[in-house]
Design an enzyme around this catalytic site. Structure first.
Site, mmCIF file in Angstrom:
data_model
loop_
_atom_site.group_PDB
_atom_site.id
_atom_site.type_symbol
_atom_site.label_atom_id
_atom_site.label_comp_id
_atom_site.label_asym_id
_atom_site.label_seq_id
_atom_site.Cartn_x
_atom_site.Cartn_y
_atom_site.Cartn_z
ATOM 1 N N ASP A 23 1.576 -0.425 -4.837
ATOM 2 C CA ASP A 23 1.727 -1.588 -5.708
ATOM 3 C C ASP A 23 3.064 -1.686 -6.459
ATOM 4 O O ASP A 23 3.231 -2.566 -7.296
ATOM 5 C CB ASP A 23 0.607 -1.662 -6.761
ATOM 6 C CG ASP A 23 -0.593 -2.435 -6.256
ATOM 7 O OD1 ASP A 23 -0.502 -2.990 -5.142
ATOM 8 O OD2 ASP A 23 -1.612 -2.474 -6.957
ATOM 9 N N LYS A 77 6.789 -2.669 -2.511
ATOM 10 C CA LYS A 77 7.518 -2.397 -1.266
ATOM 11 C C LYS A 77 7.501 -3.594 -0.314
ATOM 12 O O LYS A 77 8.527 -3.980 0.228
ATOM 13 C CB LYS A 77 6.896 -1.180 -0.558
ATOM 14 C CG LYS A 77 6.941 0.100 -1.391
ATOM 15 C CD LYS A 77 6.238 1.253 -0.697
ATOM 16 C CE LYS A 77 4.723 1.113 -0.593
ATOM 17 N NZ LYS A 77 4.022 1.091 -1.898
ATOM 18 N N THR A 78 6.310 -4.157 -0.126
ATOM 19 C CA THR A 78 6.197 -5.242 0.843
ATOM 20 C C THR A 78 6.859 -6.513 0.316
ATOM 21 O O THR A 78 7.539 -7.232 1.060
ATOM 22 C CB THR A 78 4.708 -5.485 1.181
ATOM 23 O OG1 THR A 78 4.151 -4.244 1.625
ATOM 24 C CG2 THR A 78 4.544 -6.516 2.270
ATOM 25 N N HIS A 112 -0.482 4.195 1.381
ATOM 26 C CA HIS A 112 -0.073 5.574 1.292
ATOM 27 C C HIS A 112 -0.404 6.402 2.539
ATOM 28 O O HIS A 112 0.434 7.136 3.049
ATOM 29 C CB HIS A 112 -0.729 6.197 0.062
ATOM 30 C CG HIS A 112 -0.335 7.618 -0.142
ATOM 31 N ND1 HIS A 112 0.980 7.981 -0.368
ATOM 32 C CD2 HIS A 112 -1.048 8.752 -0.127
ATOM 33 C CE1 HIS A 112 1.038 9.291 -0.502
ATOM 34 N NE2 HIS A 112 -0.180 9.787 -0.358
HETATM 35 N N1 GTP Z 1 6.694 -9.023 -11.811
HETATM 36 C C1 GTP Z 1 6.873 -8.572 -10.579
HETATM 37 N N2 GTP Z 1 5.812 -8.313 -9.794
HETATM 38 C C2 GTP Z 1 6.035 -7.866 -8.547
HETATM 39 C C3 GTP Z 1 7.346 -7.656 -8.049
HETATM 40 N N3 GTP Z 1 7.244 -7.197 -6.779
HETATM 41 C C4 GTP Z 1 5.935 -7.114 -6.478
HETATM 42 N N4 GTP Z 1 5.193 -7.519 -7.547
HETATM 43 C C5 GTP Z 1 3.727 -7.588 -7.588
HETATM 44 O O1 GTP Z 1 3.205 -6.285 -7.459
HETATM 45 C C6 GTP Z 1 2.027 -6.297 -6.641
HETATM 46 C C7 GTP Z 1 2.173 -5.321 -5.504
HETATM 47 O O2 GTP Z 1 3.194 -5.747 -4.632
HETATM 48 P P1 GTP Z 1 3.281 -5.242 -3.126
HETATM 49 O O3 GTP Z 1 4.565 -5.750 -2.587
HETATM 50 O O4 GTP Z 1 2.050 -5.544 -2.388
HETATM 51 O O5 GTP Z 1 3.355 -3.664 -3.360
HETATM 52 P P2 GTP Z 1 3.372 -2.502 -2.275
HETATM 53 O O6 GTP Z 1 4.219 -1.428 -2.844
HETATM 54 O O7 GTP Z 1 3.762 -3.055 -0.949
HETATM 55 O O8 GTP Z 1 1.876 -2.052 -2.272
HETATM 56 P P3 GTP Z 1 1.111 -1.130 -1.153
HETATM 57 O O9 GTP Z 1 1.602 -1.548 0.189
HETATM 58 O O10 GTP Z 1 -0.327 -1.447 -1.355
HETATM 59 O O11 GTP Z 1 1.454 0.289 -1.483
HETATM 60 C C8 GTP Z 1 1.837 -7.736 -6.206
HETATM 61 O O12 GTP Z 1 0.911 -8.341 -7.074
HETATM 62 C C9 GTP Z 1 3.204 -8.333 -6.377
HETATM 63 O O13 GTP Z 1 3.178 -9.718 -6.603
HETATM 64 C C10 GTP Z 1 8.442 -7.958 -8.910
HETATM 65 O O14 GTP Z 1 9.602 -7.815 -8.580
HETATM 66 N N5 GTP Z 1 8.142 -8.408 -10.165
HETATM 67 MG MG MG Z 2 2.756 -2.927 0.904
#
Ligand code: GTP
Ligand code: MG
Length: 389
Positions: free
Chosen positions: A22, A25-26, A85
Site C-alpha cells: 500500500d 508501487k502500482t 508481498h
Molecule cells: N495521497 C496519496 N495516496 C496514494 C499515492 N500513491 C498511492 N496512493 C494510495 O495508496 C493506496 C495504495 O496504492 P497502491 O498503488 O495500490 O499500493 P501498492 O504499493 O501497489 O500496494 P500492494 O501492491 O498491495 O503492495 C491507494 O489507495 C492509492 O490511491 C500518493 O502519491 N498520494
Molecule cells: Mg500494487
C-alpha cells in the site's frame, strides 16, 4: 496482434518497484507510464491493467503482464511491478525479476515498514546493486516528517551496504502525477532522471552461450508452445537450436518476440517469448532452462556459502543442522534439497556457513550462481554455489 518489429535503438534495462504493501508501487508505476506517454514515448498503462493476474494476458506470444515497458530519452526499460508481498518475494528469490536496479517506494506518511526492510534485504541478497528511492505520497505528507523518513531510509540502505548517503531520494506523488498535476508530473520526471543516471548499464554476457530460465509457459493454438523469461546470457535468433533442460528435449526456436513485437535476435537482459517447435505444452515448466545445446550440465550435488537469515530479518528462530530439508530456489526453479553441514554442528540464524546440498532433481548449476532457501513460505537463507560435484 503482432505489431511492427522491435528495433533496438537504446540500451535495455530491467527495473522494478519494491516496498511495503500500500505504499503506492502500482500507482507510481501507472504514473510513470502516464508521464512518459504524455511526453510521447510509450503507452499509458492504467492502474487496473498493472494489478491484474498474468494468466489473463494469454494473447499473442506476449510476456507476463506484470511487466510494463517504457522509454526515457536514453533507455528502454522493462519495469516489473510485483503485486503484493508474496509475489514480490517469489519473483525476487527465483530471479524471475532479474532486476538491474530497483525503485524502492516508501510512503512519506508511514516511513519504513517491515516489508520495506525485507525487500531491501532481499534485493541485496539477489544482487540488485542499485536502488533509487521514491518517497511517495509526498502530496499528503508534512515536510518535517518527510525529512525524517528520508533520513531513516538512507540509514536503512546504508545498513544493507547501499551507501545510503549517495542514493537518490525523490519526493513524488504517484496519485497526483496520474491526475496530471504539473508539480508531481515533474517529480516523476526527476525520479526517472535519477534512475537513468544512477542505475548503470549492467554488463551483459553477450558472447556466452545462450541461457534463459523459463518463467512462464503459454500455448498458442495452432502455433505451439511458448516460453517466456529474461535472457540470462548470450543471444538467440529465430532458427537457433536449443536444449530445454528439465524437459530433456532439443528443438528449434521458430519465433521470437518482446512485448508482443517480433525480433530477429534477442540478447542477454531482454524479456522475451520464444516459440519452440514441436514441444508439447506439458513437457516444459517454470524452472526449466532453455540453453544452447551442450552448454549447461545439470547436477544435484554442490557446495555453497549460505547466510542463514536472523529472526529479525524474517528468518528462523531456531538453528538448522545436517538433515535439514528445505526448498532451494535456483533461477526460476524450486527444488527440495538435503543439507549437510559437515563438521559444523548447527547453523544459527545470523550465521554464514559452508554446506553441501543434494538436490531432489537435476538442476543446471555453476559456481557463482545465487539461490535462496525457503521453508513454509518464508525465506530462511541465501547463498552462492561455490563448487558443483
Ligand atoms: N495521497 C496519496 N495516496 C496514494 C499515492 N500513491 C498511492 N496512493 C494510495 O495508496 C493506496 C495504495 O496504492 P497502491 O498503488 O495500490 O499500493 P501498492 O504499493 O501497489 O500496494 P500492494 O501492491 O498491495 O503492495 C491507494 O489507495 C492509492 O490511491 C500518493 O502519491 N498520494
Ligand atoms: Mg500494487
Amino acid at each position: 496482434m503482432p505489431k511492427t518489429a522491435y528495433v533496438r535503438t537504446k540500451p535495455h534495462l530491467n527495473i522494478g518497484t519494491m516496498g511495503h504493501v500500500d505504499h503506492g508501487k502500482t500507482t507510481l508505476t501507472a504514473a510513470i507510464t502516464k508521464v512518459l506517454a504524455d511526453r510521447g514515448s510509450g503507452t499509458f498503462v492504467p492502474f487496473d491493467r498493472i494489478d491484474r493476474a498474468p494468466e489473463e494476458a494469454a494473447r499473442g506470444i506476449t510476456i507476463n503482464i506484470a511487466h510494463v515497458e517504457y522509454e526515457t530519452d536514453t533507455r528502454h526499460y522493462a519495469h516489473v511491478d510485483m503485486p503484493g508481498h508474496a509475489d514480490y518475494v517469489k519473483n525476487m528469490v527465483t530471479g524471475a525479476a532479474q532486476l538491474d536496479g530497483a525503485i524502492l517506494v516508501v510512503s512519506a506518511l508511514d516511513g519504513i515498514m517491515p516489508q520495506t526492510a525485507e525487500h531491501v534485504l532481499l534485493a541485496r541478497q539477489v544482487g540488485v546493486d542499485h536502488i533509487v528511492v521514491a518517497l511517495n505520497k509526498a502530496d499528503a505528507g508534512d515536510e518535517e516528517l518527510t525529512d525524517l523518513v528520508e533520513l531513516e531510509v538512507r540509514e536503512l540502505l546504508t545498513a544493507h551496504g547501499y551507501g545510503g548517503d549517495a542514493v537518490p531520494v525523490v519526493r513524488v506523488s504517484g496519485l497526483k502525477a496520474l491526475e496530471g498535476d504539473p508539480r508531481w508530473t515533474s517529480a516523476v520526471e526527476a525520479l526517472l532522471d535519477a534512475v537513468d543516471t544512477y542505475v548503470p548499464m549492467p554488463e551483459r554476457y553477450l558472447d556466452a552461450p545462450f541461457l534463459l530460465p523459463v518463467e512462464n509457459v503459454i500455448t498458442i493454438t495452432g502455433r505451439g508452445t511458448v516460453v517466456t523469461g529474461a535472457i540470462e546470457r548470450g543471444t538467440v535468433r529465430v532458427g537457433d537450436r536449443v536444449e530445454v533442460l528439465g524437459a530433456g528435449v532439443e528443438t528449434v526456436v521458430t519465433g521470437l518476440e518482446t512485448f508482443g513485437r517480433p525480433m530477429d535476435e534477442a540478447q542477454a537482459g531482454d524479456n522475451v517469448a520464444l516459440l519452440l517447435r514441436g514441444v508439447p505444452r506439458d513437457a516444459v515448466r517454470r524452472g526449466h532452462v532453455v540453453a544452447a545445446p551442450g552448454s549447461v550440465v545439470p547436477g544435484r550435488r554442490f557446495s555453497a556459502r549460505v547466510y542463514v537469515l536472523s529472526a529479525r530479518e524474517g528468518g528462523r528462530t531456531t538453528p538448522v543442522a545436517s538433515g535439514y530439508r528445505p526448498q532451494f530456489y535456483i533461477r526460476t526453479a524450486d527444488v527440495v534439497g538435503d543439507v549437510d553441514l559437515g563438521d559444523v554442528a548447527v547453523a544459527r540464524p545470523g550465521d554464514t556457513v559452508t554446506m553441501t546440498v543434494e538436490l531432489g532433481r537435476d538442476t543446471p548449476l555453476e559456481p557463482g550462481l545465487g539461490f535462496v532457501i525457503r521453508e513454509g513460505g518464508r525465506t530462511v537463507g541465501a547463498g552462492t554455489v561455490t563448487t558443483v560435484e
